[in-house]
Design a protein around this motif. Sequence first.
Motif, PDB file in Angstrom:
ATOM      1  N   UNK A 150       0.813  -1.218   0.000  1.00 16.69           N
ATOM      2  CA  UNK A 150       0.000   0.000   0.000  1.00 16.69           C
ATOM      3  C   UNK A 150       0.849   1.271   0.000  1.00 16.69           C
ATOM      4  N   UNK A 151       2.161   1.126  -0.155  1.00 19.61           N
ATOM      5  CA  UNK A 151       3.005   2.308  -0.223  1.00 19.61           C
ATOM      6  C   UNK A 151       4.037   2.350   0.890  1.00 19.61           C
ATOM      7  N   UNK A 152       4.696   3.501   1.012  1.00 17.18           N
ATOM      8  CA  UNK A 152       5.741   3.677   2.011  1.00 17.18           C
ATOM      9  C   UNK A 152       5.139   3.926   3.384  1.00 17.18           C
ATOM     10  N   UNK A 153       5.739   3.305   4.410  1.00 22.38           N
ATOM     11  CA  UNK A 153       5.287   3.447   5.789  1.00 22.38           C
ATOM     12  C   UNK A 153       6.473   3.844   6.661  1.00 22.38           C
ATOM     13  N   UNK A 154       6.192   4.631   7.694  1.00 19.11           N
ATOM     14  CA  UNK A 154       7.227   5.052   8.635  1.00 19.11           C
ATOM     15  C   UNK A 154       6.878   4.507  10.011  1.00 19.11           C
ATOM     16  N   UNK A 155       7.717   3.629  10.525  1.00 21.63           N
ATOM     17  CA  UNK A 155       7.441   3.066  11.838  1.00 21.63           C
ATOM     18  C   UNK A 155       8.105   1.722  12.029  1.00 21.63           C
ATOM     19  N   UNK A 156       7.332   0.790  12.571  1.00 16.06           N
ATOM     20  CA  UNK A 156       7.818  -0.546  12.874  1.00 16.06           C
ATOM     21  C   UNK A 156       7.198  -1.557  11.910  1.00 16.06           C
ATOM     22  N   UNK A 157       7.639  -2.803  12.069  1.00 21.27           N
ATOM     23  CA  UNK A 157       7.064  -3.917  11.331  1.00 21.27           C
ATOM     24  C   UNK A 157       6.827  -5.060  12.316  1.00 21.27           C
ATOM     25  N   UNK A 158       5.600  -5.576  12.332  1.00 26.13           N
ATOM     26  CA  UNK A 158       5.250  -6.682  13.220  1.00 26.13           C
ATOM     27  C   UNK A 158       5.271  -7.977  12.422  1.00 26.13           C
ATOM     28  N   UNK A 159       6.128  -8.897  12.823  1.00 25.69           N
ATOM     29  CA  UNK A 159       6.243 -10.203  12.174  1.00 25.69           C
ATOM     30  C   UNK A 159       5.435 -11.220  12.988  1.00 25.69           C
ATOM     31  N   UNK A 160       4.603 -11.995  12.297  1.00 27.16           N
ATOM     32  CA  UNK A 160       3.737 -12.957  12.960  1.00 27.16           C
ATOM     33  C   UNK A 160       3.871 -14.332  12.338  1.00 27.16           C
ATOM     34  N   UNK A 161       3.725 -15.357  13.178  1.00 27.79           N
ATOM     35  CA  UNK A 161       3.576 -16.735  12.716  1.00 27.79           C
ATOM     36  C   UNK A 161       2.352 -17.302  13.422  1.00 27.79           C
ATOM     37  N   UNK A 162       1.418 -17.858  12.644  1.00 26.67           N
ATOM     38  CA  UNK A 162       0.193 -18.430  13.199  1.00 26.67           C
ATOM     39  C   UNK A 162       0.034 -19.852  12.683  1.00 26.67           C
ATOM     40  N   UNK A 163      -0.865 -20.613  13.313  1.00 29.12           N
ATOM     41  CA  UNK A 163      -1.221 -21.930  12.789  1.00 29.12           C
ATOM     42  C   UNK A 163      -2.519 -21.834  12.006  1.00 29.12           C
ATOM     43  N   UNK A 164      -3.028 -22.963  11.516  1.00 27.73           N
ATOM     44  CA  UNK A 164      -4.227 -22.929  10.672  1.00 27.73           C
ATOM     45  C   UNK A 164      -5.483 -22.590  11.465  1.00 27.73           C
ATOM     46  N   UNK A 165      -5.390 -22.561  12.788  1.00 29.86           N
ATOM     47  CA  UNK A 165      -6.528 -22.180  13.627  1.00 29.86           C
ATOM     48  C   UNK A 165      -6.551 -20.685  13.930  1.00 29.86           C
ATOM     49  N   UNK A 166      -5.588 -19.950  13.416  1.00 32.52           N
ATOM     50  CA  UNK A 166      -5.504 -18.522  13.681  1.00 32.52           C
ATOM     51  C   UNK A 166      -4.852 -18.179  14.996  1.00 32.52           C
ATOM     52  N   UNK A 167      -4.236 -19.155  15.676  1.00 27.67           N
ATOM     53  CA  UNK A 167      -3.589 -18.918  16.961  1.00 27.67           C
ATOM     54  C   UNK A 167      -2.169 -18.411  16.756  1.00 27.67           C
ATOM     55  N   UNK A 168      -1.729 -17.511  17.621  1.00 26.39           N
ATOM     56  CA  UNK A 168      -0.394 -16.944  17.525  1.00 26.39           C
ATOM     57  C   UNK A 168       0.641 -17.957  17.987  1.00 26.39           C
ATOM     58  N   UNK A 169       1.678 -18.140  17.187  1.00 26.55           N
ATOM     59  CA  UNK A 169       2.788 -19.025  17.544  1.00 26.55           C
ATOM     60  C   UNK A 169       4.056 -18.246  17.878  1.00 26.55           C
ATOM     61  N   UNK A 170       4.285 -17.141  17.187  1.00 30.21           N
ATOM     62  CA  UNK A 170       5.478 -16.331  17.417  1.00 30.21           C
ATOM     63  C   UNK A 170       5.225 -14.926  16.906  1.00 30.21           C
ATOM     64  N   UNK A 171       5.943 -13.964  17.467  1.00 31.35           N
ATOM     65  CA  UNK A 171       5.806 -12.569  17.054  1.00 31.35           C
ATOM     66  C   UNK A 171       7.119 -11.856  17.330  1.00 31.35           C
ATOM     67  N   UNK A 172       7.376 -10.818  16.553  1.00 34.74           N
ATOM     68  CA  UNK A 172       8.600 -10.023  16.740  1.00 34.74           C
ATOM     69  C   UNK A 172       8.371  -8.646  16.147  1.00 34.74           C
ATOM     70  N   UNK A 173       8.883  -7.624  16.826  1.00 34.60           N
ATOM     71  CA  UNK A 173       8.758  -6.239  16.383  1.00 34.60           C
ATOM     72  C   UNK A 173      10.127  -5.743  15.938  1.00 34.60           C
ATOM     73  N   UNK A 174      10.186  -5.197  14.722  1.00 39.00           N
ATOM     74  CA  UNK A 174      11.442  -4.672  14.171  1.00 39.00           C
ATOM     75  C   UNK A 174      11.174  -3.331  13.499  1.00 39.00           C
ATOM     76  N   UNK A 175      12.214  -2.556  13.197  1.00 40.53           N
ATOM     77  CA  UNK A 175      12.006  -1.358  12.370  1.00 40.53           C
ATOM     78  C   UNK A 175      11.435  -1.731  11.008  1.00 40.53           C
ATOM     79  N   UNK A 176      10.745  -0.810  10.379  1.00 41.21           N
ATOM     80  CA  UNK A 176      10.032  -1.108   9.138  1.00 41.21           C
ATOM     81  C   UNK A 176      10.964  -1.429   7.979  1.00 41.21           C
TER      82      UNK A 176
END
Length: 303
Positions: A150-176
């Motif tokens: 959707x274009x350029x963003x200024x901020x962070x980036x949230x990385x997610x890993x989920x399973x097929x049930x939509x449950x969170x398995x892992x997450x990490x916050x990094x610069x964008x």
Amino acid sequence: METIVSRLDVTAIFCDVDDFCQTFEQGWSQQPQLPSMPGEKRSGSRMRLSEVMTIVIAFHGSGARTFKDFYTLTVLPHWRRAFPHLVSYNRFVELMPWCLMLLCCFLNTRKGEVTGIAFVDSTPIEVCHPARAHAHRVFKHQVGWGKSSTGWKFGFKLHLIINERGELLAFKLTPANTDDRKPVPEMTQGIFGQLFGDRGYISQRLFEELYNRGLQLVTKARKNMKQRLVKLIDKILLRKRAIIESVNDQLKNICQIEHSRHRSGWNFLVNLLAGLIAYTYQPKLPSLDLQPKGLPALPPAIF
């Protein structure tokens, strides 16, 4: 004025949070503490941290646009019987950073089950409008520019890993401006089976590193790449990768993990963690029905 009602079961959240805090405090009290000076006064509050955590989490399921409206219009006038030691709004904002570590630890207890099927993706977390990035001060030297669909963003980036049930398995916050592939090895510790991602995760080195740990990275091929054989079930699951986009949509539009009104880095992290926890308490999560209709349930796979 209209009362804002949380969509989440606040009683269940408080019971879980309070039990966790009591267990945590018991373990923490057994650790060696720094000695206190004679006559030293330690700051405290009449509100318990479990109460602060519950209210912060409940806000992210309320649909309220600002925490101030939620606290002043709902919590103070209507929740005093459940929380008899409520403080003023300004004092509550001061207490929020104190529950940051407990929120992080509690979120790790809310992770889902590793089933052998996982999806990975990242989503930008803007800290201000791009036109005001040059004057931004709250997260100076901590954020960066990143480009998404959707274009350029200024901020962070949230990385997610989920399973097929939509449950969170892992997450990490990094610069964008962080490459999507960089945090994957650390995030996938303890995850096995197959990991489905978009073309941004294509990397022979990453594939070999994960494969040696029992995790197969599956992505779509780029147009300039040679065609390769892919199992039919893998093709189907690649098409179903949009489930993680639904999770990102719920996190931003229902749990409100993103807004550009932060005045403190600590409260930004509290807002993010509380939103992720609130998502795990949603009555219905995005999920895939992988069991064919009319067939008995399959036994769990052995990896």
